[in-house]
Design a protein around this motif. Structure first.
Motif, PDB file in Angstrom:
ATOM      1  N   VAL A 125      10.374  -9.109 -69.214  1.00 37.29           N
ATOM      2  CA  VAL A 125      10.000  -8.035 -70.033  1.00 37.29           C
ATOM      3  C   VAL A 125      11.365  -7.951 -71.126  1.00 37.29           C
ATOM      4  CG1 VAL A 125      10.093  -5.558 -70.229  1.00 37.29           C
ATOM      5  CG2 VAL A 125       8.765  -6.870 -68.583  1.00 37.29           C
ATOM      6  N   ALA A 126      12.498  -8.313 -70.696  1.00 34.49           N
ATOM      7  CA  ALA A 126      13.582  -8.247 -71.589  1.00 34.49           C
ATOM      8  C   ALA A 126      13.497  -8.945 -72.452  1.00 34.49           C
ATOM      9  CB  ALA A 126      14.899  -8.264 -70.691  1.00 34.49           C
ATOM     10  N   LEU A 127      13.109 -10.194 -72.418  1.00 32.25           N
ATOM     11  CA  LEU A 127      12.730 -11.724 -73.441  1.00 32.25           C
ATOM     12  C   LEU A 127      11.915 -11.190 -74.085  1.00 32.25           C
ATOM     13  CD1 LEU A 127      13.603 -14.444 -70.991  1.00 32.25           C
ATOM     14  CD2 LEU A 127      14.775 -13.939 -72.974  1.00 32.25           C
ATOM     15  N   LEU A 128      10.662 -10.624 -73.811  1.00 38.40           N
ATOM     16  CA  LEU A 128       9.780 -10.115 -74.753  1.00 38.40           C
ATOM     17  C   LEU A 128      10.165  -9.173 -75.587  1.00 38.40           C
ATOM     18  CD1 LEU A 128       6.610 -10.017 -72.330  1.00 38.40           C
ATOM     19  CD2 LEU A 128       7.144 -11.847 -73.954  1.00 38.40           C
ATOM     20  N   HIS A 132      12.101  -8.194 -80.837  1.00 41.77           N
ATOM     21  CA  HIS A 132      11.932  -6.877 -81.632  1.00 41.77           C
ATOM     22  C   HIS A 132      13.461  -6.158 -81.668  1.00 41.77           C
ATOM     23  CE1 HIS A 132       7.755  -7.605 -81.651  1.00 41.77           C
ATOM     24  NE2 HIS A 132       7.784  -7.543 -80.081  1.00 41.77           N
ATOM     25  N   LEU A 133      14.310  -6.706 -81.200  1.00 42.19           N
ATOM     26  CA  LEU A 133      15.592  -5.865 -81.082  1.00 42.19           C
ATOM     27  C   LEU A 133      16.877  -6.714 -81.690  1.00 42.19           C
ATOM     28  CD1 LEU A 133      15.132  -4.216 -77.688  1.00 42.19           C
ATOM     29  CD2 LEU A 133      14.872  -2.970 -79.683  1.00 42.19           C
ATOM     30  N   PRO A 134      18.187  -5.971 -82.050  1.00 38.25           N
ATOM     31  CA  PRO A 134      19.002  -6.592 -82.497  1.00 38.25           C
ATOM     32  C   PRO A 134      20.127  -6.744 -81.406  1.00 38.25           C
ATOM     33  CG  PRO A 134      19.532  -4.483 -82.947  1.00 38.25           C
ATOM     34  CD  PRO A 134      17.978  -4.553 -82.359  1.00 38.25           C
ATOM     35  N   VAL A 135      19.638  -7.572 -80.588  1.00 39.28           N
ATOM     36  CA  VAL A 135      20.268  -7.851 -79.345  1.00 39.28           C
ATOM     37  C   VAL A 135      21.510  -8.568 -79.452  1.00 39.28           C
ATOM     38  CG1 VAL A 135      20.612  -8.925 -76.974  1.00 39.28           C
ATOM     39  CG2 VAL A 135      18.340  -7.915 -78.076  1.00 39.28           C
ATOM     40  N   LYS A 136      22.915  -8.398 -79.011  1.00 33.41           N
ATOM     41  CA  LYS A 136      24.229  -8.939 -79.258  1.00 33.41           C
ATOM     42  C   LYS A 136      24.496  -9.879 -77.870  1.00 33.41           C
ATOM     43  CE  LYS A 136      24.765  -7.198 -83.293  1.00 33.41           C
ATOM     44  NZ  LYS A 136      24.490  -8.056 -84.381  1.00 33.41           N
ATOM     45  N   GLN A 137      24.002  -9.390 -76.892  1.00 32.37           N
ATOM     46  CA  GLN A 137      24.023 -10.543 -75.549  1.00 32.37           C
ATOM     47  C   GLN A 137      23.057 -10.126 -74.829  1.00 32.37           C
ATOM     48  OE1 GLN A 137      26.967 -12.520 -74.385  1.00 32.37           O
ATOM     49  NE2 GLN A 137      25.412 -13.052 -73.053  1.00 32.37           N
ATOM     50  N   MET A 138      22.212 -11.332 -74.376  1.00 31.56           N
ATOM     51  CA  MET A 138      21.142 -11.402 -73.352  1.00 31.56           C
ATOM     52  C   MET A 138      21.504 -12.099 -72.129  1.00 31.56           C
ATOM     53  SD  MET A 138      17.962 -10.988 -72.633  1.00 31.56           S
ATOM     54  CE  MET A 138      17.200 -10.567 -74.308  1.00 31.56           C
ATOM     55  N   PRO A 157      18.548 -14.917 -80.897  1.00 30.36           N
ATOM     56  CA  PRO A 157      19.641 -15.217 -81.633  1.00 30.36           C
ATOM     57  C   PRO A 157      21.036 -14.751 -81.638  1.00 30.36           C
ATOM     58  CG  PRO A 157      18.393 -13.725 -82.800  1.00 30.36           C
ATOM     59  CD  PRO A 157      17.645 -13.771 -81.507  1.00 30.36           C
ATOM     60  N   CYS A 158      21.180 -14.731 -79.973  1.00 31.20           N
ATOM     61  CA  CYS A 158      22.586 -14.379 -79.647  1.00 31.20           C
ATOM     62  C   CYS A 158      23.221 -15.072 -78.338  1.00 31.20           C
ATOM     63  CB  CYS A 158      22.430 -12.877 -79.160  1.00 31.20           C
ATOM     64  SG  CYS A 158      21.547 -12.523 -78.007  1.00 31.20           S
ATOM     65  N   PRO A 159      24.461 -14.797 -78.096  1.00 34.60           N
ATOM     66  CA  PRO A 159      24.634 -15.360 -76.704  1.00 34.60           C
ATOM     67  C   PRO A 159      23.785 -15.070 -75.692  1.00 34.60           C
ATOM     68  CG  PRO A 159      26.756 -14.818 -77.776  1.00 34.60           C
ATOM     69  CD  PRO A 159      25.509 -14.300 -78.694  1.00 34.60           C
ATOM     70  N   TRP A 160      23.556 -16.219 -74.713  1.00 30.90           N
ATOM     71  CA  TRP A 160      22.340 -15.890 -73.832  1.00 30.90           C
ATOM     72  C   TRP A 160      22.796 -16.396 -72.493  1.00 30.90           C
ATOM     73  CZ3 TRP A 160      16.734 -18.600 -74.363  1.00 30.90           C
ATOM     74  CH2 TRP A 160      16.037 -17.992 -73.348  1.00 30.90           C
ATOM     75  N   TRP A 161      22.920 -15.933 -71.307  1.00 28.46           N
ATOM     76  CA  TRP A 161      23.240 -16.506 -70.290  1.00 28.46           C
ATOM     77  C   TRP A 161      22.070 -16.234 -69.329  1.00 28.46           C
ATOM     78  CZ3 TRP A 161      27.886 -18.165 -68.151  1.00 28.46           C
ATOM     79  CH2 TRP A 161      28.943 -18.444 -69.096  1.00 28.46           C
ATOM     80  N   VAL A 162      21.800 -17.256 -68.673  1.00 30.58           N
ATOM     81  CA  VAL A 162      20.839 -17.378 -67.209  1.00 30.58           C
ATOM     82  C   VAL A 162      21.627 -17.618 -66.045  1.00 30.58           C
ATOM     83  CG1 VAL A 162      18.693 -18.722 -66.416  1.00 30.58           C
ATOM     84  CG2 VAL A 162      18.810 -18.158 -69.031  1.00 30.58           C
ATOM     85  N   ARG A 188      19.048 -23.276 -76.580  1.00 25.29           N
ATOM     86  CA  ARG A 188      19.165 -23.162 -74.953  1.00 25.29           C
ATOM     87  C   ARG A 188      20.134 -22.103 -74.586  1.00 25.29           C
ATOM     88  NH1 ARG A 188      19.056 -29.398 -73.546  1.00 25.29           N
ATOM     89  NH2 ARG A 188      16.733 -30.139 -74.606  1.00 25.29           N
ATOM     90  N   PRO A 189      19.936 -21.517 -73.308  1.00 23.19           N
ATOM     91  CA  PRO A 189      21.116 -20.619 -72.951  1.00 23.19           C
ATOM     92  C   PRO A 189      21.963 -21.325 -72.150  1.00 23.19           C
ATOM     93  CG  PRO A 189      19.219 -20.225 -71.625  1.00 23.19           C
ATOM     94  CD  PRO A 189      18.687 -21.316 -72.675  1.00 23.19           C
ATOM     95  N   THR A 190      23.120 -20.551 -71.754  1.00 17.93           N
ATOM     96  CA  THR A 190      23.955 -21.135 -71.198  1.00 17.93           C
ATOM     97  C   THR A 190      23.507 -20.940 -69.470  1.00 17.93           C
ATOM     98  OG1 THR A 190      26.096 -20.701 -72.431  1.00 17.93           O
ATOM     99  CG2 THR A 190      26.297 -20.973 -70.132  1.00 17.93           C
ATOM    100  N   LEU A 191      23.285 -21.986 -68.748  1.00 18.40           N
ATOM    101  CA  LEU A 191      22.725 -21.895 -67.242  1.00 18.40           C
ATOM    102  C   LEU A 191      23.680 -21.944 -66.229  1.00 18.40           C
ATOM    103  CD1 LEU A 191      20.132 -21.723 -65.109  1.00 18.40           C
ATOM    104  CD2 LEU A 191      20.436 -24.428 -65.518  1.00 18.40           C
TER     105      LEU A 191
END
Length: 225
Positions: A125-128, A132-138, A157-162, A188-191
């Protein structure tokens, strides 16, 4: 009836918001004043039809980790969970719930960086919602690739950790790895793979805390003047 736009609380506690299906129940937690940074994190919980709620222990550990770093945190129950009204809507309505909470946070804390996290179904849900949001960290913990249709998911389009447990018994770790490998390298995110770790991070919650805090620390905003 929940007030449409209650002020962002100055003390930790419950907030009732107006959502697209009625009332949305949320919990706001605050960092120590000396540690507070201009950022607020929204955290989405796992599947409502399988006991998921904002009190889930993985959600609670994500919340604790980010609050200890200086962020304000907002957890909330999707429609039909706890005091949130409405009925389960297969991810569509839950995304609208997230966007309603985010709208309130952005209105009340317009100068805060918006961080977004989710566990399992909440990660989906967060990824969906992120598109629509100006996310700075996922932050995506055990995203359910292979169980849900991720074709509508766009890389934020921000730093993303999985973070993915290698012994996850609910989400197939290899489906998660394949999903990430199928992305353009630049997206790709940082895994972070956690060995000997199941879906609910039994006996590994403190390791999750450490992985999150160490991983996102470099993206923390500067303290407000």
């Amino acid at each position: 009836m929940a007030p449409a736009r209650p002020p962002f609380p100055s003390q930790a506690g419950e907030v009732l918001l107006s959502g697209p299906a009625g009332v949305l129940e949320a919990l706001v937690d605050l960092p120590e004043p000396a540690d507070a940074l201009p950022a607020t994190a929204l955290i989405c919980h796992p599947h409502p039809m399988h006991g998921g709620s904002m009190h889930n222990k993985v959600v609670t550990m994500i919340e604790r980790s980010l609050r200890e770093l200086g962020l304000r945190t907002v957890r909330f129950n999707f429609r039909g969970v706890g005091a949130s009204t409405g009925t389960y809507d297969d991810g569509r309505g839950e995304t609208l719930d997230l966007l309603a909470v985010a709208e309130w946070v952005r209105e009340q804390r317009p100068n805060d960086a918006l961080w977004l996290a989710g566990f399992s179904f909440g990660a989906y849900v967060a990824l969906l919602g992120a598109r629509h949001l100006p996310v700075k960290q996922m932050i995506s913990v055990a995203p359910p690739a292979g169980r849900w249709d991720f074709s509508a998911v766009l890389a934020p389009p921000c730093p993303w950790w999985v973070v993915q447990g290698e012994d996850d018994d609910i989400v197939d770790p290899h489906a998660v790895y394949s999903w990430i490998d199928g992305m353009p390298e630049s997206e790709r995110p940082t895994l972070i793979r956690m060995p000997d770790t199941g879906h609910f991070f039994h006996r590994r919650l403190m390791d999750l805390r450490g992985a999150l805090k160490n991983g996102v620390r470099s993206n923390l905003p500067a303290a407000a003047a």
